[in-house]
Design a protein around this motif. Structure first.
Motif, PDB file in Angstrom:
ATOM      1  N   VAL A  20       0.859  -1.187   0.000  1.00 56.20           N
ATOM      2  CA  VAL A  20       0.000   0.000   0.000  1.00 56.20           C
ATOM      3  C   VAL A  20       0.895   1.237   0.000  1.00 56.20           C
ATOM      4  CG1 VAL A  20      -1.704   1.333   1.311  1.00 56.20           C
ATOM      5  CG2 VAL A  20      -1.860  -1.169   1.225  1.00 56.20           C
ATOM      6  N   THR A  51      -7.713   0.365  -4.058  1.00 60.42           N
ATOM      7  CA  THR A  51      -7.368   1.082  -2.840  1.00 60.42           C
ATOM      8  C   THR A  51      -7.898   0.308  -1.638  1.00 60.42           C
ATOM      9  OG1 THR A  51      -7.445   3.261  -1.782  1.00 60.42           O
ATOM     10  CG2 THR A  51      -9.450   2.528  -2.856  1.00 60.42           C
ATOM     11  N   PRO A  52      -7.224   0.382  -0.488  1.00 57.76           N
ATOM     12  CA  PRO A  52      -7.766  -0.286   0.695  1.00 57.76           C
ATOM     13  C   PRO A  52      -9.094   0.338   1.099  1.00 57.76           C
ATOM     14  CG  PRO A  52      -5.538   0.562   1.115  1.00 57.76           C
ATOM     15  CD  PRO A  52      -5.961   1.048  -0.231  1.00 57.76           C
ATOM     16  N   GLU A  53      -9.961  -0.449   1.687  1.00 63.03           N
ATOM     17  CA  GLU A  53     -11.276   0.026   2.124  1.00 63.03           C
ATOM     18  C   GLU A  53     -11.141   1.007   3.283  1.00 63.03           C
ATOM     19  OE1 GLU A  53     -14.633   0.237   4.677  1.00 63.03           O
ATOM     20  OE2 GLU A  53     -12.956  -1.061   5.198  1.00 63.03           O
ATOM     21  N   VAL A  99      -2.747   0.335  -4.289  1.00 59.66           N
ATOM     22  CA  VAL A  99      -2.109  -0.963  -4.094  1.00 59.66           C
ATOM     23  C   VAL A  99      -1.233  -1.198  -5.321  1.00 59.66           C
ATOM     24  CG1 VAL A  99      -2.534  -3.434  -3.843  1.00 59.66           C
ATOM     25  CG2 VAL A  99      -4.075  -1.789  -2.746  1.00 59.66           C
ATOM     26  N   ALA A 111      -4.581   2.398   5.508  1.00 58.42           N
ATOM     27  CA  ALA A 111      -3.580   1.395   5.863  1.00 58.42           C
ATOM     28  C   ALA A 111      -2.225   2.079   5.998  1.00 58.42           C
ATOM     29  CB  ALA A 111      -3.516   0.307   4.786  1.00 58.42           C
ATOM     30  N   VAL A 116       0.246  -6.572   1.135  1.00 64.82           N
ATOM     31  CA  VAL A 116      -1.067  -7.072   0.714  1.00 64.82           C
ATOM     32  C   VAL A 116      -0.903  -8.562   0.479  1.00 64.82           C
ATOM     33  CG1 VAL A 116      -2.844  -6.959  -1.081  1.00 64.82           C
ATOM     34  CG2 VAL A 116      -1.691  -4.874  -0.326  1.00 64.82           C
TER      35      VAL A 116
END
Length: 111
Positions: A17, A99-101, A66, A104, A110
């Motif tokens: 990330v 993209t992370p929810e 990511v 991060a 990941v």
């Protein structure tokens, strides 16, 4: 669908990330951005070239993405892309960055 891959092939990828810290027009033939991503102290800042032109530059700044950080550099015209920002494609064929929810840490792995 692609043929089945070994888990070891996936495990060899270093997917992290990062946060977009700079977006500029790329000097390439296709409409592309030169995107600088900060992956934290272990990986540092890396450059990627992508066709994320559905997004205004200002929208991308500060977004988490990511990316695969351990692929060999790829020549894009006269420029070199150091990382691959992962994306999916929408119904119009435009790339949508992953993209992370939730927020991060920079450099988070990941898996």
């Amino acid at each position: 669908m692609k043929e089945q891959a070994l888990f070891s092939s996936f495990a060899a990828l270093d997917i992290r990330v990062g946060r977009i810290v700079e977006v500029a027009e790329a000097p390439t033939k296709k409409p592309t951005y030169r995107i600088t991503v900060d992956f934290g102290p272990e990986v540092g800042q890396k450059v990627s070239y992508g066709g994320f032109r559905r997004y205004p530059k200002e929208f991308l700044l500060g977004k988490q993405v990511v990316a695969v950080v351990n692929l060999p550099p790829k020549q894009i015209g006269s420029e070199t892309s150091e990382v691959l920002i992962l994306a999916a494609v929408n119904a119009q064929g435009e790339p949508i960055y992953l993209t992370p929810e939730a927020e991060a840490p920079l450099g988070a792995a990941v898996f």
